[in-house]
Design a protein around this motif. Structure first.
Motif, PDB file in Angstrom:
ATOM      1  N   ILE A  62      -4.123  -4.973   1.634  1.00 35.72           N
ATOM      2  CA  ILE A  62      -3.376  -4.337   0.850  1.00 35.72           C
ATOM      3  C   ILE A  62      -2.335  -3.484   1.567  1.00 35.72           C
ATOM      4  O   ILE A  62      -2.635  -3.586   2.948  1.00 35.72           O
ATOM      5  N   LEU A  63      -1.149  -3.675   1.178  1.00 36.12           N
ATOM      6  CA  LEU A  63       0.075  -3.644   2.337  1.00 36.12           C
ATOM      7  C   LEU A  63       0.817  -2.801   2.777  1.00 36.12           C
ATOM      8  O   LEU A  63       1.341  -1.991   1.670  1.00 36.12           O
ATOM      9  N   PRO A  64       0.157  -2.356   4.142  1.00 44.42           N
ATOM     10  CA  PRO A  64       1.181  -0.663   4.690  1.00 44.42           C
ATOM     11  C   PRO A  64       3.042  -1.211   4.253  1.00 44.42           C
ATOM     12  O   PRO A  64       3.706  -2.128   4.042  1.00 44.42           O
ATOM     13  N   GLU A  65       3.688   0.109   3.732  1.00 41.05           N
ATOM     14  CA  GLU A  65       5.433  -0.150   3.912  1.00 41.05           C
ATOM     15  C   GLU A  65       5.678  -0.914   5.210  1.00 41.05           C
ATOM     16  O   GLU A  65       5.325  -0.981   6.267  1.00 41.05           O
ATOM     17  N   ASP A  66       6.558  -1.128   5.216  1.00 38.85           N
ATOM     18  CA  ASP A  66       7.695  -2.147   6.099  1.00 38.85           C
ATOM     19  C   ASP A  66       6.735  -3.809   6.485  1.00 38.85           C
ATOM     20  O   ASP A  66       6.495  -3.301   7.721  1.00 38.85           O
TER      21      ASP A  66
END
Length: 477
Positions: A62-66
């Motif tokens: 799951i991709l976090p911010e930035d």
């Protein structure tokens, strides 16, 4: 039926095979790949922001911010990034998708506002209105548990704790209750805590309605008080302490026991019909007949003033105390009767005062203190006034006793004054009053009084000594 124009499934976006499509296996494999990612979904992490260089095939993040990396940098935060066949593919997770995060060992769910922890494995719970364990909580019991055992143990230092365990229970003010209530069959049997004040108290009950204080710890001194000390006090004292609505405290309890012990040793306890220690710790105790609590207790009339550790004070106009006991009942068919009263104050020494006397009927048991003539006198079973001469003071312990059919003796502070002739004619049946004699009222203060069978000089001296010791040790005089 699926509309002909639909290219993929509504929820998981699985591509459909189309009629007349070439190379249908490509579309099918794409759909299977999405199912492989989304069914029983598990991601490596939701916090890794740098695209891995050598991920395992099928790895999901799951991709976090930035997020950074050739592929990740162009993908949206919160998306599922899947590594397959040497490349990364972004997948938009459908609402309601549950994912197990491997590096955190927790379950999360996709909602309208992003990913959130599943409540089934909460890190913390706040502001719950109720919690039931094995049962249902309600408005009266916001927390309810139905179980057979419970364990609370301290978090150790190795686990990030202090190794200590302390329960903190708090109430709003001293007048409130903070306690542990022990019940049997939903009926109270014991209560421990700060019950209506800030002293530690243990109360017990046989039925959940009548409660008796068994132990009290004074919050100022740390002293233990035992209102009913079965193992330490004589039965007569236990009977008295049980009748007190409020504990007199450990010191007073033992002083009462000492007084009763002295009276028993001198053979006087059995000769008393009533004993009133009016300079008591509270008014209920001051009214009590210690010889037989509940029988011939004092009944205040017209509100004589009461002060703890001081006694009842008359107003000289209409306030008095009714014993409910008559001289004829004291004599029980005989002639021998004695009475005594301990006065600590006499604000009208220039006038005659009547501390003991009948409330109505024949004046056959009364005392008079007449400072103007210097006389202490009494009537006891006769209409003839027995004159004992001048008392040393207008306060102190005044006592009279009919020693036979012909004489009456008078005493002050245990010392004989005189024993004049006084022929016996009989006792009246009216109630005996304190601070009253017929229409005359006393304005002094009564610290103690007693009524009983006749006593000789030695017995009077022993009774006075025991009473004086109690008054001195309790600080009354």
């Amino acid at each position: 039926m699926i509309p002909a124009e639909s290219q993929s499934s509504a929820r998981l976006d699985l591509p459909y095979l189309q009629a007349g499509q070439m190379q249908k296996h490509v579309t099918l494999n794409e759909a299977l790949t999405r199912l492989d990612a989304l069914v029983q979904c598990a991601v490596v992490s939701r916090t890794v922001s740098e695209q891995p260089e050598t991920p395992d095939a099928g790895a999901l993040h799951i991709l976090p911010e930035d997020a950074t990396g050739d592929a990740w940098a162009s993908m949206a935060a919160g998306a599922l990034a899947r590594f397959e066949a040497g490349g990364w593919t972004a997948m938009e997770p459908p609402p309601g998708l549950r994912v197990f995060v491997l590096d955190e060992q927790c379950l999360i769910v996709r909602g309208d506002e992003g990913w959130t922890d599943v409540v089934g494995t909460p890190v913390r719970l706040d502001d719950l209105e109720g919690l039931g364990v094995g049962t249902v909580s309600d408005a009266a019991n916001a927390f309810a548990a139905k179980l057979n055992s419970a364990l609370w143990t301290a978090r150790t230092e190795g686990e990030g704790g202090a190794g200590d365990l302390r329960f903190v229970l708090n109430k709003e003010s001293g007048a409130n209750v903070l306690s542990l209530l022990f019940q049997s069959g939903w009926s109270g049997r014991a209560e421990l805590g700060l019950v209506g004040d800030d002293d530690l108290v243990l109360k017990v009950s046989p039925d959940g309605d009548a409660w008796r204080e068994a132990l009290r710890v004074d919050r100022h001194s740390g002293r233990l008080g035992f209102p009913v000390m079965d193992a330490l006090l004589r039965p007569a004292t236990q009977n008295v302490l049980t009748a007190f609505e409020a504990s007199p405290g450990r010191t007073r309890a033992f002083l009462i026991d000492d007084l009763i012990a002295a009276l028993e040793a001198a053979g006087l306890w059995e000769r008393l019909s009533a004993l009133y220690l009016t300079a008591a710790h509270d008014e209920q105790a001051a009214r009590l007949n210690l010889k037989a609590p509940g029988v011939f207790d004092l009944a205040p009339v017209n509100d004589p003033a009461f002060a703890a550790a001081n006694g009842f004070t008359g107003d000289g106009a209409g306030a008095w105390l009714d014993t409910g006991l008559s001289a004829s009942a004291l004599a029980d068919g005989g002639t021998g009767v004695a009475a005594g009263i301990r006065l600590t104050d006499n604000p009208s020494p220039g006038t005659s005062q009547f501390p003991v006397g009948p409330t109505d009927g024949d004046e056959t048991l009364s005392m008079a203190i007449s400072p103007s003539t210097g006389n202490f006198s009494a009537r006891l079973g006769t209409t003839t006034l027995a004159m004992f001469g001048a008392a040393p003071a207008v306060t102190g312990h005044f006592c009279v006793s009919r020693t036979g059919a012909t004489h009456v003796a008078g005493y002050h502070d245990g010392v004989p004054l005189a024993s004049p002739a006084s022929p016996f004619t009989g006792y009246a049946g009216g109630s005996i009053g304190l601070l009253r004699r017929l229409g005359n009222y006393h304005s002094g203060t009564v610290a103690a009084a007693w009524l009983g069978k006749d006593m000789d000089a030695g017995q009077v001296a022993a009774l006075h000594a025991a009473l004086a010791s109690w008054l001195s040790e309790t600080g009354v005089v």
